[in-house]
Design a protein around this motif. Structure first.
Motif, PDB file in Angstrom:
ATOM      1  N   LEU A  54       0.842  -1.197   0.000  1.00 46.86           N
ATOM      2  CA  LEU A  54       0.000   0.000   0.000  1.00 46.86           C
ATOM      3  C   LEU A  54       0.873   1.242   0.000  1.00 46.86           C
ATOM      4  N   VAL A  55       0.421   2.270  -0.717  1.00 44.19           N
ATOM      5  CA  VAL A  55       1.043   3.585  -0.626  1.00 44.19           C
ATOM      6  C   VAL A  55       0.169   4.429   0.294  1.00 44.19           C
ATOM      7  N   ALA A  56       0.736   4.828   1.443  1.00 47.13           N
ATOM      8  CA  ALA A  56      -0.026   5.589   2.433  1.00 47.13           C
ATOM      9  C   ALA A  56       0.303   7.067   2.287  1.00 47.13           C
ATOM     10  N   ARG A  57      -0.686   7.838   1.939  1.00 51.73           N
ATOM     11  CA  ARG A  57      -0.489   9.280   1.828  1.00 51.73           C
ATOM     12  C   ARG A  57      -0.557   9.895   3.219  1.00 51.73           C
ATOM     13  N   PRO A  58       0.067  11.066   3.402  1.00 57.45           N
ATOM     14  CA  PRO A  58       0.077  11.668   4.743  1.00 57.45           C
ATOM     15  C   PRO A  58      -1.291  11.776   5.386  1.00 57.45           C
ATOM     16  N   ARG A  59      -2.323  12.034   4.590  1.00 60.06           N
ATOM     17  CA  ARG A  59      -3.663  12.154   5.175  1.00 60.06           C
ATOM     18  C   ARG A  59      -4.126  10.840   5.784  1.00 60.06           C
ATOM     19  N   SER A  60      -3.493   9.722   5.379  1.00 56.40           N
ATOM     20  CA  SER A  60      -3.903   8.412   5.888  1.00 56.40           C
ATOM     21  C   SER A  60      -3.430   8.160   7.299  1.00 56.40           C
ATOM     22  N   PHE A  61      -2.351   8.832   7.715  1.00 61.04           N
ATOM     23  CA  PHE A  61      -1.814   8.499   9.033  1.00 61.04           C
ATOM     24  C   PHE A  61      -1.535   9.708   9.920  1.00 61.04           C
ATOM     25  N   LEU A  62      -1.729  10.928   9.419  1.00 60.21           N
ATOM     26  CA  LEU A  62      -1.464  12.097  10.246  1.00 60.21           C
ATOM     27  C   LEU A  62      -2.694  12.572  11.009  1.00 60.21           C
ATOM     28  N   GLY A  63      -3.879  12.282  10.490  1.00 62.47           N
ATOM     29  CA  GLY A  63      -5.094  12.761  11.132  1.00 62.47           C
ATOM     30  C   GLY A  63      -5.549  11.875  12.273  1.00 62.47           C
ATOM     31  N   GLU A  64      -6.459  12.397  13.062  1.00 66.09           N
ATOM     32  CA  GLU A  64      -7.011  11.646  14.189  1.00 66.09           C
ATOM     33  C   GLU A  64      -7.967  10.549  13.720  1.00 66.09           C
TER      34      GLU A  64
END
Length: 273
Positions: free
Chosen positions: A239-249
Motif C-alpha cells: 500500500l502507498v499511504a499518503r500523509p492524510r492516511s496516518f497524520l489525522g485523528e
C-alpha cells in the motif's frame, strides 16, 4: 547497497512470528536484522502489539534477546531502547537507515477499528518509514507474489525511493497492480492511471512486458483489497499511504488502517510524501 530490517519485539507470539518472517525475508535479499526491544514508559506497546504489559527486568530482557538472536539465521544485532516506542524507533531509524520496519500484529477482528491502536500508526506519524506488518496467521515464507494496491493519483516516495526500489530488485517477486473502483469504468480507467503513477516513480524499471494488472469493482477500496488478499493468490499486499492516511485523528477510517487491521497476509506500507 547493504540492506537492514529493523524488527520490533516484545517477546510475545505476534512479534516472534514477525521476526521469523523477517529472518526469511533477510535471507532472500541478503539483509541483516536489527532487533529492537523498547522498555516502556507509557507504551511498547503491548496495547499496540500484543495487548500485554512488559514488566521484564533488564536481565530477563538480555536473556530473551540472546535467545531470539540464536534462533535466527540472518546476521543480527540486538538493541534495547527506553521510552515511547515511536520515539525510540525514530532514533533507531536515524542510526541504522533500514529498508523496512517489521512488526507483528495480533488478531483484532473482534474489536471495532476505532478501539484498536497500532504501533504502525504511531511510527507512521512520528517517523514515516516503509513498514511491513505481519499478521499472526501469515506463513513465514519469502513473498513471491505482491499485490500492489494503488489509487489513481500520482505519488512520490521521496527519499525512500532508492531503498524501496533496491528492495523490489532484491526480492524475487512479481508485482501485480490492483485498482478498485465503484464501477467498471472507474476501475478500468483508474487501473491505467495507477500503472502510470507507479511507472513515474522509477520503482519498476526494467520490466519489458509491463506490469500485470487487475481491476476490481467494489463498494469500498479497502473491502476490494481485502477481498483479493483473501483469495490466496498473493503473498503480501503493498500500500502507498499518503500523509492524510496516518497524520489525522481519523486514521481508523482510512484504507491503509482498515487493510492493516484486517489483512490475512503481510502488508507493506510505503509512506508517500
Amino acid at each position: 547497497m547493504a540492506l537492514s530490517l529493523l524488527v520490533l519485539t516484545d517477546f510475545f507470539q505476534p512479534a516472534d512470528h514477525a521476526l521469523a518472517y523477517a529472518d526469511a525475508l533477510a535471507g532472500a535479499i541478503g539483509a541483516q536484522l536489527v532487533l529492537l526491544h523498547v522498555r516502556r514508559d507509557a507504551v511498547l506497546d503491548p496495547e499496540y502489539l500484543t495487548g500485554r504489559v512488559d514488566n521484564l527486568s533488564q536481565e530477563a530482557i538480555d536473556l530473551a534477546l540472546a535467545s531470539l538472536t540464536r534462533d535466527v539465521t540472518a546476521p543480527t544485532v540486538a538493541e534495547v531502547g527506553h521510552g515511547r516506542v515511536a520515539e525510540v524507533v525514530a532514533a533507531a531509524l536515524a542510526r541504522h537507515q533500514p529498508a523496512l520496519v517489521v512488526l507483528g500484529h495480533r488478531n483484532t477482528d473482534g474489536m471495532a477499528d476505532e478501539l484498536v491502536s497500532t504501533a504502525a500508526l504511531n511510527i507512521l506519524r512520528t517517523a514515516p518509514q516503509p513498514m511491513l506488518v505481519v499478521p499472526v496467521g501469515a506463513a513465514s515464507t519469502v513473498p513471491r507474489r505482491l499485490l500492489l494496491a494503488l489509487d489513481a493519483e500520482p505519488f512520490s516516495l521521496g527519499g525512500h525511493t532508492g531503498l524501496v526500489r533496491h528492495l523490489f530488485d532484491a526480492l524475487p517477486a512479481e508485482l501485480t497492480v490492483l485498482h478498485v473502483g465503484a464501477d467498471r469504468d472507474e476501475a478500468t480507467t483508474g487501473t491505467a492511471a495507477a500503472v502510470e503513477a507507479i511507472e513515474r516513480t522509477g520503482l519498476v524499471l526494467d520490466l519489458s512486458g509491463g506490469l500485470p494488472t487487475r481491476s476490481l469493482v467494489h463498494a469500498t477500496p479497502a473491502g476490494g483489497i481485502l477481498e483479493v488478499a483473501a483469495t490466496g493468490e498473493f503473498d503480501a499486499v503493498v500500500l502507498v499511504a499518503r500523509p492524510r492516511s496516518f497524520l489525522g485523528e481519523l486514521f481508523h477510517r482510512s484504507v491503509t488502517a482498515h487493510v492493516l487491521l484486517h489483512s490475512p497476509i503481510p502488508v507493506l506500507v510505503l509512506p508517500a510524501e
